[in-house]
Design a protein around this motif. Structure first.
Motif, mmCIF file in Angstrom:
data_model
loop_
_atom_site.group_PDB
_atom_site.id
_atom_site.type_symbol
_atom_site.label_atom_id
_atom_site.label_comp_id
_atom_site.label_asym_id
_atom_site.label_seq_id
_atom_site.Cartn_x
_atom_site.Cartn_y
_atom_site.Cartn_z
ATOM 1 N N LYS A 173 0.880 -1.031 0.315
ATOM 2 C CA LYS A 173 -0.014 0.102 0.125
ATOM 3 C C LYS A 173 0.495 1.046 -0.228
ATOM 4 O O LYS A 173 0.826 2.409 -0.619
ATOM 5 N N VAL A 174 1.918 1.669 1.051
ATOM 6 C CA VAL A 174 3.045 2.567 0.696
ATOM 7 C C VAL A 174 3.696 3.284 -0.932
ATOM 8 O O VAL A 174 3.488 4.274 -0.725
ATOM 9 N N SER A 203 0.940 4.471 -2.753
ATOM 10 C CA SER A 203 0.659 5.988 -2.996
ATOM 11 C C SER A 203 1.047 6.657 -2.773
ATOM 12 O O SER A 203 1.261 7.866 -3.514
ATOM 13 N N GLN A 228 0.418 9.628 -5.501
ATOM 14 C CA GLN A 228 0.616 10.858 -5.062
ATOM 15 C C GLN A 228 1.155 11.972 -6.290
ATOM 16 O O GLN A 228 0.689 13.363 -6.810
ATOM 17 N N LYS A 258 -2.751 10.740 -0.853
ATOM 18 C CA LYS A 258 -1.789 10.528 0.055
ATOM 19 C C LYS A 258 -0.984 9.689 -0.068
ATOM 20 O O LYS A 258 -1.074 9.076 0.518
ATOM 21 N N VAL A 264 0.860 7.225 2.301
ATOM 22 C CA VAL A 264 0.923 6.749 4.328
ATOM 23 C C VAL A 264 2.006 5.862 4.051
ATOM 24 O O VAL A 264 3.269 5.488 3.201
ATOM 25 N N THR A 265 1.972 5.580 5.357
ATOM 26 C CA THR A 265 3.406 4.780 6.304
ATOM 27 C C THR A 265 2.433 3.347 6.089
ATOM 28 O O THR A 265 1.201 3.621 6.439
ATOM 29 N N ASP A 318 0.085 3.707 9.348
ATOM 30 C CA ASP A 318 -0.803 4.381 9.467
ATOM 31 C C ASP A 318 -1.778 3.297 8.290
ATOM 32 O O ASP A 318 -2.872 3.452 8.526
ATOM 33 N N VAL A 319 -1.483 2.204 7.375
ATOM 34 C CA VAL A 319 -1.634 0.819 6.917
ATOM 35 C C VAL A 319 -2.215 -0.031 8.135
ATOM 36 O O VAL A 319 -3.459 -0.205 8.686
ATOM 37 N N SER A 329 -5.942 1.494 10.777
ATOM 38 C CA SER A 329 -6.222 1.568 9.956
ATOM 39 C C SER A 329 -7.684 0.244 10.435
ATOM 40 O O SER A 329 -6.972 -0.190 10.976
ATOM 41 N N LEU A 362 -6.834 -0.364 4.580
ATOM 42 C CA LEU A 362 -5.953 0.189 3.646
ATOM 43 C C LEU A 362 -5.351 -0.685 3.061
ATOM 44 O O LEU A 362 -4.523 -0.793 2.414
ATOM 45 N N CYS A 390 -5.255 2.583 -4.435
ATOM 46 C CA CYS A 390 -5.016 3.971 -4.596
ATOM 47 C C CYS A 390 -5.983 4.823 -6.166
ATOM 48 O O CYS A 390 -6.353 6.266 -5.098
#
Length: 394
Positions: free
Chosen positions: A174-175, A178, A182, A191, A193-194, A197-198, A201, A211, A335
């Motif tokens: 996912k990172v 993202s 962007q 956005k 994400v880190t 962040d995943v 969620s 995520l 994304c």
């Protein structure tokens, strides 16, 4: 037998909408078709072959949907292919178009895809459930409440149990998406994400977090595949399929490996026909309905050994300009866009962009000459179709 140079992808277009509003499904198909034909420098009157799947309007009346969209588009055809394999259909259609062109059935093939589940407030779960009521397995499976998220959650849990894969490793997929999204002005989630962040969620289906799941979007896209004589007359970049594979993977009465998708067979066939190996691929479009989808397919396609997917994707290894194998540089289904809950078409379009050198400069693979596209239609943990296509710029 090689298919290199037998036909060329000369037109590609991704519809910019992510919420269709008042735009009908038929209009999305038509606008995608017009965009791809304009990109190729052709008109609708040049098309004599059409390829579509179950996303065309009217499909609920068997045999009528394809005829209705052919009329709506104003096509005068010599060849029609309505092969349905869900998200893998459009990748399979490119291979079918090459075969039809080589056999003399058509010279200019149009492939379209569109969907509006977001505008119609549909979910992947509801669409699979409604269409599966009459299936022979329904009385044995539906009582247990299978939905898309928990079926993929089972894959993730199995991979973690057998190979020690972690949620942190899945999060890196996912990172990467993202980081690419962007740079895409049309992406739904731009956005960056880190990993944290995943992991922070909400859990959707253990061990998958929100995520880890793809977006639900409207939109679509189209491709134009043409005979070599037509392609060379148009002064367009020459992108040719060189290897293709397709198979249907199912439960085989219970004798199956949940971590071995149809990509094992379709990938091997495509590589053998193209005469290349995974190490030769410079860019890959990998179906990404969930992060675990990517990890399993990378292993099954031979980019890494079984069980090594977690290590292969970690620490930015899928990010363009950073890692060993840039994938889904438009942001992918995670994304950017997953129109109609079918992501195969957008995978093809981004691969064409990369081979043409038309991807965003921040994610463009330098001198990209060889790309792989892989799609899955159905459910990895159950029955599904897998299509693999290798593309080369001549």
């Amino acid at each position: 037998m090689s298919i290199k140079g037998k036909a060329f992808i000369i037109g590609a277009y991704e519809h910019p909408t992510r919420h269709a509003g008042d735009t009908s499904l038929a209009q999305l198909h038509a606008e995608a078709a017009a965009g791809a034909l304009a990109d190729a420098g052709l008109t609708i009157s040049d098309v004599d072959g059409y390829f579509c799947a179950g996303d065309v309007p009217g499909w609920e009346a068997p045999g009528v949907g394809p005829f209705s969209i052919v009329e709506y588009l104003g096509l005068k055809l010599r060849h029609l292919d309505t092969t349905e394999s869900w998200g893998s259909a459009y990748i399979n259609h490119v291979a079918h178009a090459v075969q039809a062109i080589e056999a003399g059935k058509c010279r200019v093939a149009l492939i379209t895809q569109a969907g509006r589940p977001r505008a119609d407030r549909q979910t992947p779960e509801s669409s699979h459930r409604n269409q599966g009521q009459g299936a022979p397995e329904a009385p044995f499976e539906l009582p247990y409440g299978p939905v898309v998220t928990n079926m993929y959650g089972m894959c993730a849990m199995r991979h973690m149990h057998v190979h020690g894969t972690t949620s942190e490793q899945l999060a890196w997929i996912k990172v990467a998406a993202s980081h690419h999204a962007q740079h895409n002005p049309n992406a739904m989630l731009r956005k960056v994400v880190t990993v944290q962040d995943v992991l922070d969620s909400p859990v959707v289906s253990t061990p998958l977090h929100r995520l880890d799941c793809c977006v639900i979007s409207d939109g679509g896209g189209a491709l134009v595949v043409a005979h070599p004589e037509v392609a060379r007359s148009l002064q367009r970049p020459l992108i040719t399929p060189t290897g293709a594979g397709f198979t249907v993977r199912h439960l085989d009465g219970g004798y199956f490996d949940i971590l071995a998708s149809g990509a094992v067979q379709s990938g091997a066939e495509a590589f053998a026909q193209a005469g290349v190996t995974p190490a030769d691929i410079q860019y890959a479009s990998i179906y990404d309905s969930f992060t675990i989808t990517v990890l399993i397919q990378l292993e099954n396609l031979g980019f890494c050994e079984p069980g090594q997917g977690g290590r292969f994707v970690a620490d930015g290894q899928l990010i363009a300009g950073v890692g060993r194998l840039p994938i889904n540089t438009d942001g992918g289904g995670l994304c950017n866009n997953h129109p109609g809950n079918r992501g195969g078409m957008t995978k093809l379009i981004e691969a064409v962009r990369q081979l043409r050198g038309e991807a965003h400069p921040a994610v463009q693979v330098p001198n990209c000459g060889l790309a792989l596209v892989h799609g899955t239609g159905g459910l990895l943990s159950a029955r599904h179709g897998s299509a693999t296509l290798i593309l080369e710029r001549l």
